[in-house]
Scaffold this motif. Structure first.
Motif, PDB file in Angstrom:
ATOM      1  N   ALA A 145     -12.399   0.830  -7.449  1.00 56.82           N
ATOM      2  CA  ALA A 145     -12.600  -0.590  -7.371  1.00 56.82           C
ATOM      3  C   ALA A 145     -13.165  -1.073  -6.089  1.00 56.82           C
ATOM      4  CB  ALA A 145     -11.262  -1.480  -7.857  1.00 56.82           C
ATOM      5  N   ILE A 146     -14.110  -1.761  -5.899  1.00 53.90           N
ATOM      6  CA  ILE A 146     -14.730  -2.186  -4.656  1.00 53.90           C
ATOM      7  C   ILE A 146     -14.896  -3.567  -4.565  1.00 53.90           C
ATOM      8  CG2 ILE A 146     -16.820  -2.056  -3.203  1.00 53.90           C
ATOM      9  CD1 ILE A 146     -17.591   0.477  -4.469  1.00 53.90           C
TER      10      ILE A 146
ATOM     11  N   ILE B  84      -0.370  -7.241   5.416  1.00 47.96           N
ATOM     12  CA  ILE B  84      -1.239  -6.258   4.461  1.00 47.96           C
ATOM     13  C   ILE B  84      -0.135  -5.066   4.199  1.00 47.96           C
ATOM     14  CG2 ILE B  84      -2.821  -4.401   4.083  1.00 47.96           C
ATOM     15  CD1 ILE B  84      -3.935  -7.301   3.765  1.00 47.96           C
ATOM     16  N   ASP B  85       0.546  -4.789   4.995  1.00 53.51           N
ATOM     17  CA  ASP B  85       1.864  -3.817   4.719  1.00 53.51           C
ATOM     18  C   ASP B  85       2.791  -4.446   3.937  1.00 53.51           C
ATOM     19  OD1 ASP B  85       0.648  -1.883   6.657  1.00 53.51           O
ATOM     20  OD2 ASP B  85       1.923  -2.589   8.247  1.00 53.51           O
ATOM     21  N   GLN B  86       3.306  -5.671   4.090  1.00 48.55           N
ATOM     22  CA  GLN B  86       4.261  -6.321   3.103  1.00 48.55           C
ATOM     23  C   GLN B  86       3.552  -6.337   1.557  1.00 48.55           C
ATOM     24  OE1 GLN B  86       4.783 -10.002   5.391  1.00 48.55           O
ATOM     25  NE2 GLN B  86       6.767  -9.279   6.096  1.00 48.55           N
ATOM     26  N   LEU B  87       2.249  -6.838   1.603  1.00 45.70           N
ATOM     27  CA  LEU B  87       1.434  -6.764   0.340  1.00 45.70           C
ATOM     28  C   LEU B  87       1.584  -5.523  -0.472  1.00 45.70           C
ATOM     29  CD1 LEU B  87      -0.750  -8.200  -1.551  1.00 45.70           C
ATOM     30  CD2 LEU B  87      -2.287  -6.909  -0.309  1.00 45.70           C
ATOM     31  N   LEU B  88       1.233  -4.212   0.365  1.00 44.12           N
ATOM     32  CA  LEU B  88       1.379  -2.966  -0.412  1.00 44.12           C
ATOM     33  C   LEU B  88       2.750  -2.472  -0.661  1.00 44.12           C
ATOM     34  CD1 LEU B  88      -1.339  -1.164   1.902  1.00 44.12           C
ATOM     35  CD2 LEU B  88      -1.732  -2.319  -0.113  1.00 44.12           C
ATOM     36  N   ALA B  89       3.663  -3.260   0.041  1.00 45.55           N
ATOM     37  CA  ALA B  89       5.121  -2.874  -0.306  1.00 45.55           C
ATOM     38  C   ALA B  89       5.655  -3.575  -1.398  1.00 45.55           C
ATOM     39  CB  ALA B  89       5.880  -2.982   0.822  1.00 45.55           C
TER      40      ALA B  89
ATOM     41  N   SER C 201      -6.157   8.236 -11.541  1.00 48.62           N
ATOM     42  CA  SER C 201      -6.200   7.990  -9.943  1.00 48.62           C
ATOM     43  C   SER C 201      -6.866   6.735  -9.849  1.00 48.62           C
ATOM     44  CB  SER C 201      -6.724   9.173  -9.360  1.00 48.62           C
ATOM     45  OG  SER C 201      -5.916  10.165  -9.491  1.00 48.62           O
ATOM     46  N   MET C 202      -6.447   6.009  -8.748  1.00 50.37           N
ATOM     47  CA  MET C 202      -7.055   4.922  -8.525  1.00 50.37           C
ATOM     48  C   MET C 202      -7.458   4.640  -7.076  1.00 50.37           C
ATOM     49  SD  MET C 202      -6.443   2.815 -11.287  1.00 50.37           S
ATOM     50  CE  MET C 202      -5.479   2.958 -12.568  1.00 50.37           C
ATOM     51  N   LEU C 203      -8.609   4.065  -6.583  1.00 54.83           N
ATOM     52  CA  LEU C 203      -9.069   3.726  -5.133  1.00 54.83           C
ATOM     53  C   LEU C 203      -9.465   2.366  -5.040  1.00 54.83           C
ATOM     54  CD1 LEU C 203     -10.006   4.445  -2.349  1.00 54.83           C
ATOM     55  CD2 LEU C 203     -12.026   5.262  -3.363  1.00 54.83           C
TER      56      LEU C 203
ATOM     57  N   ALA D 109      -2.273  -2.806  -5.967  1.00 53.87           N
ATOM     58  CA  ALA D 109      -1.791  -1.484  -5.461  1.00 53.87           C
ATOM     59  C   ALA D 109      -0.095  -1.218  -5.592  1.00 53.87           C
ATOM     60  CB  ALA D 109      -1.849  -1.406  -3.823  1.00 53.87           C
ATOM     61  N   ARG D 110       0.653  -2.033  -5.427  1.00 52.74           N
ATOM     62  CA  ARG D 110       1.966  -1.862  -5.507  1.00 52.74           C
ATOM     63  C   ARG D 110       2.490  -1.611  -7.146  1.00 52.74           C
ATOM     64  NH1 ARG D 110       5.725   1.082  -4.683  1.00 52.74           N
ATOM     65  NH2 ARG D 110       4.815   0.931  -2.529  1.00 52.74           N
ATOM     66  N   LEU D 111       1.670  -2.561  -7.934  1.00 52.47           N
ATOM     67  CA  LEU D 111       1.695  -2.569  -9.585  1.00 52.47           C
ATOM     68  C   LEU D 111       1.642  -1.359  -9.792  1.00 52.47           C
ATOM     69  CD1 LEU D 111       0.430  -5.574 -11.782  1.00 52.47           C
ATOM     70  CD2 LEU D 111       0.036  -3.197 -12.279  1.00 52.47           C
ATOM     71  N   LEU D 112       0.334  -0.814  -9.495  1.00 54.24           N
ATOM     72  CA  LEU D 112       0.000   0.530 -10.124  1.00 54.24           C
ATOM     73  C   LEU D 112       0.722   1.618  -9.472  1.00 54.24           C
ATOM     74  CD1 LEU D 112      -3.833  -0.095  -9.608  1.00 54.24           C
ATOM     75  CD2 LEU D 112      -2.799   0.124 -11.637  1.00 54.24           C
ATOM     76  N   MET D 113       1.238   1.609  -8.452  1.00 50.02           N
ATOM     77  CA  MET D 113       2.241   2.673  -7.600  1.00 50.02           C
ATOM     78  C   MET D 113       3.553   2.601  -8.377  1.00 50.02           C
ATOM     79  SD  MET D 113       1.540   2.948  -3.639  1.00 50.02           S
ATOM     80  CE  MET D 113       1.181   1.240  -3.394  1.00 50.02           C
ATOM     81  N   ASN D 114       3.999   1.226  -8.881  1.00 50.80           N
ATOM     82  CA  ASN D 114       4.996   1.349  -9.758  1.00 50.80           C
ATOM     83  C   ASN D 114       4.976   1.808 -11.017  1.00 50.80           C
ATOM     84  OD1 ASN D 114       6.502   0.005  -7.463  1.00 50.80           O
ATOM     85  ND2 ASN D 114       6.317  -1.946  -8.302  1.00 50.80           N
ATOM     86  N   ASN D 115       3.847   1.760 -11.623  1.00 50.96           N
ATOM     87  CA  ASN D 115       3.364   2.487 -12.885  1.00 50.96           C
ATOM     88  C   ASN D 115       3.459   3.921 -13.019  1.00 50.96           C
ATOM     89  OD1 ASN D 115       2.595   1.874 -15.776  1.00 50.96           O
ATOM     90  ND2 ASN D 115       0.451   2.594 -15.071  1.00 50.96           N
ATOM     91  N   GLY D 116       3.211   4.388 -11.673  1.00 52.41           N
ATOM     92  CA  GLY D 116       3.316   5.997 -11.597  1.00 52.41           C
ATOM     93  C   GLY D 116       1.665   6.376 -11.402  1.00 52.41           C
ATOM     94  N   ASN D 117       0.871   5.580 -11.079  1.00 49.76           N
ATOM     95  CA  ASN D 117      -0.491   6.129 -10.711  1.00 49.76           C
ATOM     96  C   ASN D 117      -0.605   6.370  -9.289  1.00 49.76           C
ATOM     97  OD1 ASN D 117      -0.949   3.605 -12.905  1.00 49.76           O
ATOM     98  ND2 ASN D 117      -2.354   5.138 -13.462  1.00 49.76           N
TER      99      ASN D 117
END
Length: 293
Positions: free
Chosen positions: A175-176, A192-197, A222-224, A249-257
Motif C-alpha cells: 500500500a502506497i 511514529i514509534d508510538q503509533l507503530l507500537a 505479507s504487507m508493505l 501496522a499494529r492492527l495487522l501485526m496483532n493479526n499475525g501478518n
C-alpha cells in the motif's frame, strides 16, 4: 686491454637487457593476474514466478497512475506487463492482453471506469477482477499494489473476501500512501514509534471497520505500508498524513501478518508522486520479487 674492456661493456649491456626484460615480463604477468581475478559485477537477483501482480490506482486515477512504475519494472527486466483489466460501472471486466502462464512476474494494470466511486464499490470491483482471473486463467494466487484509495479498497477486500476459498489468495499487498485512518493526523499526540507500537491515538470510522474485520484478513498475506513525508513542516505527503498511511501496522501485526513499514521523504514524496519515486520502486521490487540491488 681494449678488447677486455669492450668485452666487459658487452656483458654489462647484455645483463641490463635481461634485467629489463625480466621486469617487463613480471609486470605483464602481474597485470594479467590482476585482470583474471577481477570480480565480476553480478546482475541483481530476481525471483520470477507466474504469480501475477495487480496494480490498482487511487481516487480519480487512470492509465498514467501506475503506468510509469509498470514501464520501469518492465524496462529493468524485473517483470512483464501482460494484461490490463478495465472494470465498468456495472462491474463488467474487460481485458486487453492475456496472461501467458510464464514465469516472468506478470503485471496486470487495473482501471476503474468510474474512478471516483467509494471504497465499498471498489472492493466489489476488485473481487470481480480476481474472480475473472480465476475463471479464465485458473489463477490461484496474486499480489497487489495499491496507491491511495486503491490501497484502502484492497485492505477492505482482504477484510471482506480475503478468506474466501473461491477466490485467488493474495500473497503480498503493498500500500502506497493509503489513508487507512482517513485523514486524521495523530502525530501531534504520538510519535511514529508510538503509533507503530500501539496503533493510532484517534480512530476514524474506516479504521474502526478494519479493526472489527481484522480477523478475516488472511494471516499469511505479507504487507508493505509506505508513507510519504515531504519535509519537517508537513505531517505527511501533502494529502495523506504519515500516521494514517502507517496506522494499520499494529492492527495487522496483532493479526499475525508479516508487516513492513517504510517512510519516503523529500520533494518526490508528494502524494501524487509516490508511484514515480525511485526509492518507492526499490522497496516495491524488493517486497514483491526479492530483487536485490
Amino acid at each position: 686491454m681494449k678488447k677486455i674492456i669492450s668485452f666487459l661493456l658487452l656483458l654489462v649491456i647484455i645483463s641490463v637487457g635481461w634485467i629489463s626484460y625480466g621486469k617487463s615480463q613480471e609486470k605483464a604477468a602481474t597485470a594479467h593476474s590482476e585482470q583474471t581475478v577481477k570480480p565480476k559485477v553480478e546482475k541483481p537477483s530476481i525471483r520470477k514466478s507466474e504469480v501475477p501482480t495487480l496494480f490498482i490506482h487511487g481516487y480519480s486515477g487512470g492509465p498514467s497512475s501506475f503506468g510509469g512504475m509498470i514501464a520501469r519494472f518492465e524496462n529493468a527486466g524485473v517483470a512483464k506487463k501482460e494484461l490490463r483489466l478495465t472494470v465498468t460501472p456495472a462491474g463488467e471486466v474487460q481485458e486487453a492482453g492475456s496472461l501467458s502462464g510464464q514465469k516472468n512476474n506478470p503485471m496486470i494494470q487495473v482501471l476503474f471506469e468510474d474512478n471516483q466511486n467509494n471504497e465499498w464499490q471498489q472492493t466489489e470491483w476488485i473481487k470481480s477482477c480476481l474472480a475473472y482471473l480465476q475463471e479464465k486463467y485458473g489463477t490461484r494466487e496474486v499480489k497487489i499494489v495499491g496507491h491511495s484509495m486503491g490501497g484502502v479498497s484492497t485492505l477492505r477486500y482482504l477484510a471482506t473476501y480475503g478468506a474466501s476459498s473461491d477466490l485467488p489468495k493474495i500473497q503480498k499487498f503493498a500500500a502506497i500512501g493509503a489513508p487507512f485512518n482517513e485523514f486524521l493526523d495523530t502525530q501531534s499526540g504520538q510519535s511514529i514509534d508510538q503509533l507503530l507500537a500501539n496503533g493510532p491515538a484517534e480512530r476514524s470510522a474506516r479504521y474502526q471497520d478494519y479493526l472489527e474485520l481484522a480477523e478475516q484478513i488472511p494471516k499469511e498475506t505479507s504487507m508493505l505500508l509506505i508513507g510519504g513525508k515531504i519535509n519537517q513542516q508537513e505531517s505527511g505527503d501533502g494529502t495523506v498524513p504519515l500516521t494514517s498511511a502507517l496506522s494499520v501496522a499494529r492492527l495487522l501485526m496483532n493479526n499475525g501478518n508479516p508487516v513492513q513499514t517504510q517512510i519516503v521523504t523529500g520533494e518526490n514524496a508528494h502524494h501524487s508522486q509516490l508511484h514515480e519515486n525511485e526509492t518507492v520502486d526499490k522497496w516495491v521490487k524488493k517486497f514483491l520479487w526479492d530483487v536485490s540491488e
